[in-house]
Design a protein around this motif. Structure first.
Motif, PDB file in Angstrom:
ATOM      1  N   PHE A   1      -1.537  10.469  -4.371  1.00  0.00           N
ATOM      2  CA  PHE A   1      -2.438  10.246  -3.578  1.00  0.00           C
ATOM      3  C   PHE A   1      -1.998   9.346  -2.512  1.00  0.00           C
ATOM      4  N   ARG A   2      -0.859   8.332  -2.919  1.00  0.00           N
ATOM      5  CA  ARG A   2      -0.369   7.570  -1.898  1.00  0.00           C
ATOM      6  C   ARG A   2       0.637   8.441  -0.991  1.00  0.00           C
ATOM      7  N   GLU A   3       1.260   9.376  -1.728  1.00  0.00           N
ATOM      8  CA  GLU A   3       2.295  10.047  -0.744  1.00  0.00           C
ATOM      9  C   GLU A   3       1.511  11.136  -0.069  1.00  0.00           C
ATOM     10  N   TYR A   4       0.288  11.625  -0.304  1.00  0.00           N
ATOM     11  CA  TYR A   4      -0.229  12.545   0.835  1.00  0.00           C
ATOM     12  C   TYR A   4      -1.237  12.038   1.576  1.00  0.00           C
ATOM     13  N   ALA A   5      -1.596  10.639   1.621  1.00  0.00           N
ATOM     14  CA  ALA A   5      -2.501  10.082   2.492  1.00  0.00           C
ATOM     15  C   ALA A   5      -1.671   9.719   3.818  1.00  0.00           C
ATOM     16  N   THR A   6      -2.506   9.762   4.979  1.00  0.00           N
ATOM     17  CA  THR A   6      -2.036   9.027   6.107  1.00  0.00           C
ATOM     18  C   THR A   6      -2.179   7.482   5.990  1.00  0.00           C
ATOM     19  N   LYS A   7      -1.621   6.910   6.978  1.00  0.00           N
ATOM     20  CA  LYS A   7      -1.466   5.433   6.615  1.00  0.00           C
ATOM     21  C   LYS A   7      -2.719   4.786   7.089  1.00  0.00           C
ATOM     22  N   ASP A   8      -3.900   5.621   7.791  1.00  0.00           N
ATOM     23  CA  ASP A   8      -5.094   5.063   8.059  1.00  0.00           C
ATOM     24  C   ASP A   8      -6.285   5.816   7.197  1.00  0.00           C
ATOM     25  N   ALA A   9      -5.941   6.497   6.110  1.00  0.00           N
ATOM     26  CA  ALA A   9      -7.040   7.291   5.189  1.00  0.00           C
ATOM     27  C   ALA A   9      -7.740   6.490   4.561  1.00  0.00           C
ATOM     28  N   ILE A  10      -9.139   7.018   4.471  1.00  0.00           N
ATOM     29  CA  ILE A  10     -10.041   6.031   3.819  1.00  0.00           C
ATOM     30  C   ILE A  10     -10.625   6.930   2.487  1.00  0.00           C
ATOM     31  N   ILE A  11     -11.142   6.050   1.581  1.00  0.00           N
ATOM     32  CA  ILE A  11     -11.600   6.414   0.328  1.00  0.00           C
ATOM     33  C   ILE A  11     -12.984   5.455   0.134  1.00  0.00           C
ATOM     34  N   PHE A  12     -13.720   5.799  -0.824  1.00  0.00           N
ATOM     35  CA  PHE A  12     -14.966   5.045  -1.160  1.00  0.00           C
ATOM     36  C   PHE A  12     -14.807   4.742  -2.612  1.00  0.00           C
ATOM     37  N   VAL A  13     -15.056   3.168  -2.773  1.00  0.00           N
ATOM     38  CA  VAL A  13     -14.774   2.710  -4.062  1.00  0.00           C
ATOM     39  C   VAL A  13     -16.049   1.773  -4.609  1.00  0.00           C
ATOM     40  N   PRO A  14     -17.149   1.846  -4.398  1.00  0.00           N
ATOM     41  CA  PRO A  14     -17.923   2.864  -3.465  1.00  0.00           C
ATOM     42  C   PRO A  14     -17.983   2.502  -1.875  1.00  0.00           C
ATOM     43  N   GLN A  15     -17.394   1.194  -1.413  1.00  0.00           N
ATOM     44  CA  GLN A  15     -17.795   0.901  -0.239  1.00  0.00           C
ATOM     45  C   GLN A  15     -16.312   1.781   0.357  1.00  0.00           C
ATOM     46  N   VAL A  16     -16.275   1.860   1.812  1.00  0.00           N
ATOM     47  CA  VAL A  16     -15.185   2.553   2.514  1.00  0.00           C
ATOM     48  C   VAL A  16     -14.090   1.562   2.650  1.00  0.00           C
ATOM     49  N   VAL A  17     -12.887   2.036   2.256  1.00  0.00           N
ATOM     50  CA  VAL A  17     -11.657   1.086   2.286  1.00  0.00           C
ATOM     51  C   VAL A  17     -10.423   1.692   2.781  1.00  0.00           C
ATOM     52  N   ASN A  18      -9.589   1.185   3.051  1.00  0.00           N
ATOM     53  CA  ASN A  18      -8.308   1.744   3.392  1.00  0.00           C
ATOM     54  C   ASN A  18      -7.543   2.396   2.045  1.00  0.00           C
ATOM     55  N   ALA A  19      -7.177   3.646   2.133  1.00  0.00           N
ATOM     56  CA  ALA A  19      -6.779   4.025   1.062  1.00  0.00           C
ATOM     57  C   ALA A  19      -5.500   3.760   0.571  1.00  0.00           C
ATOM     58  N   GLN A  20      -4.361   3.343   1.699  1.00  0.00           N
ATOM     59  CA  GLN A  20      -2.967   2.966   1.006  1.00  0.00           C
ATOM     60  C   GLN A  20      -3.082   1.710   0.425  1.00  0.00           C
ATOM     61  N   GLN A  21      -3.941   0.702   1.172  1.00  0.00           N
ATOM     62  CA  GLN A  21      -4.212  -0.510   0.371  1.00  0.00           C
ATOM     63  C   GLN A  21      -4.828  -0.685  -0.946  1.00  0.00           C
ATOM     64  N   TRP A  22      -5.742   0.224  -1.067  1.00  0.00           N
ATOM     65  CA  TRP A  22      -6.358   0.274  -2.277  1.00  0.00           C
ATOM     66  C   TRP A  22      -5.522   0.867  -3.297  1.00  0.00           C
ATOM     67  N   LEU A  23      -4.719   1.852  -3.111  1.00  0.00           N
ATOM     68  CA  LEU A  23      -3.810   2.246  -3.881  1.00  0.00           C
ATOM     69  C   LEU A  23      -2.568   1.600  -4.158  1.00  0.00           C
ATOM     70  N   LYS A  24      -2.318   0.740  -3.334  1.00  0.00           N
ATOM     71  CA  LYS A  24      -0.903  -0.030  -3.418  1.00  0.00           C
ATOM     72  C   LYS A  24      -0.835  -0.773  -4.777  1.00  0.00           C
ATOM     73  N   GLY A  25       0.199  -0.310  -5.537  1.00  0.00           N
ATOM     74  CA  GLY A  25       0.497  -1.088  -6.747  1.00  0.00           C
ATOM     75  C   GLY A  25      -0.346  -0.410  -7.899  1.00  0.00           C
ATOM     76  N   ARG A  26      -1.332   0.286  -7.702  1.00  0.00           N
ATOM     77  CA  ARG A  26      -2.327   0.980  -8.800  1.00  0.00           C
ATOM     78  C   ARG A  26      -1.567   1.685  -9.790  1.00  0.00           C
ATOM     79  N   THR A  27      -1.509   1.520 -10.999  1.00  0.00           N
ATOM     80  CA  THR A  27      -1.196   2.138 -12.060  1.00  0.00           C
ATOM     81  C   THR A  27      -1.917   3.603 -12.367  1.00  0.00           C
ATOM     82  N   ASP A  28      -0.912   4.550 -12.280  1.00  0.00           N
ATOM     83  CA  ASP A  28      -1.202   6.015 -12.706  1.00  0.00           C
ATOM     84  C   ASP A  28      -1.826   6.071 -14.030  1.00  0.00           C
ATOM     85  N   PRO A  29      -2.942   6.805 -14.158  1.00  0.00           N
ATOM     86  CA  PRO A  29      -3.496   7.088 -15.532  1.00  0.00           C
ATOM     87  C   PRO A  29      -2.838   7.969 -16.330  1.00  0.00           C
ATOM     88  N   ALA A  30      -2.659   7.900 -17.524  1.00  0.00           N
ATOM     89  CA  ALA A  30      -1.747   8.572 -18.479  1.00  0.00           C
ATOM     90  C   ALA A  30      -1.889  10.366 -18.162  1.00  0.00           C
TER      91      ALA A  30
END
Length: 251
Positions: free
Chosen positions: A68-97
């Protein structure tokens, strides 16, 4: 985003070959407008299908959030459930098994191919299933990166279509450049705010847009529209996501 329960999103490739007729004369060439139009950027929905397939394969090989980090633009957005910057939210997040798996079912593209939106189904390792929508933006090198990803669980698995449906917006009539001159550069696309209560995206040529209306409780509705002449028509796709409940929707 694509597909976790915080309401994220949880080969086959088509090609177009355009033949340009050779010209023996530079001046007053008949059909110059037609040749000019052929040099303009065009939509190739098969590239989005290929991007989705490569994205999913990368997630299985490298890890879900890493892909997800690799394929996202720097300003991509996701919902968690509020809208957030994807790169910031994904930074350092551990991949599931084990990564989610997903398949595109339908693609909408602008006339010039600068923006496309995919809809499809996802499946989790625990047996969960759901749907997603992802906005893809063409980069300067011709590749595609996602700028918006979101979805929701589904009560029942979503059946895969026999053929991935693709839709391309109608191109506005336009003349080509004078004979012997390259086409004019495309104007910059309108830039939506990176984060807002009503995120949206518009193609560079203004023929495709997506909008997400977000309520105070984080319920939201996504709508995809194609230009119909000078007006935006009714949504060609619309789907609701229920409020998550029990959690604050504050960013």
């Amino acid at each position: 985003m694509r597909k976790v329960f915080v309401v994220l999103r949880g080969g086959l490739a088509l090609s177009v070959l355009v033949a340009l007729a050779a010209c023996g004369s530079q001046g007053g060439r008949p059909g110059g407008d037609r040749y000019g139009r052929m040099l303009q950027p065009i939509a190739q929905p098969g590239q989005i299908v290929a991007a989705e397939i490569a994205f999913g394969q990368r997630a299985r090989e490298k890890g879900q959030w890493s892909a997800f980090r690799e394929y996202a633009t720097k300003d991509a957005i996701i919902f968690v459930p509020q809208v957030v910057n994807a790169q910031q939210w994904l930074k350092g997040r551990t991949d599931p098994a084990e990564s989610l798996r997903w398949q595109p079912h339908e693609i909408w593209s602008s006339c010039d191919g600068s923006l496309s939106v995919s809809f499809g189904a996802w499946q989790g390792a625990d047996g969960s299933t759901g749907w997603f929508t992802t906005a893809w933006q063409r980069q300067d090198d011709g590749s595609y990166r996602w700028t918006m990803d979101q979805g929701a669980p589904a009560a029942q698995p979503i059946a895969a279509p026999d053929i991935i449906a693709t839709h391309t917006a109608t191109c506005a009539a336009r003349g080509g450049p004078p004979a012997g001159q390259p086409p004019a550069p495309q104007p910059p696309a309108p830039q939506p705010p990176a984060h807002s209560d009503a995120p949206y995206g518009i193609s560079r040529d203004g023929t495709l847009r997506w909008d997400i209306a977000v309520a105070d409780d984080c319920a939201r509705t996504i709508a995809i529209r194609m230009k119909d002449g000078d007006e935006w028509g009714d949504p060609v796709f619309s789907r609701d996501v229920a409020a998550p409940g029990g959690a604050s929707c504050a960013a």
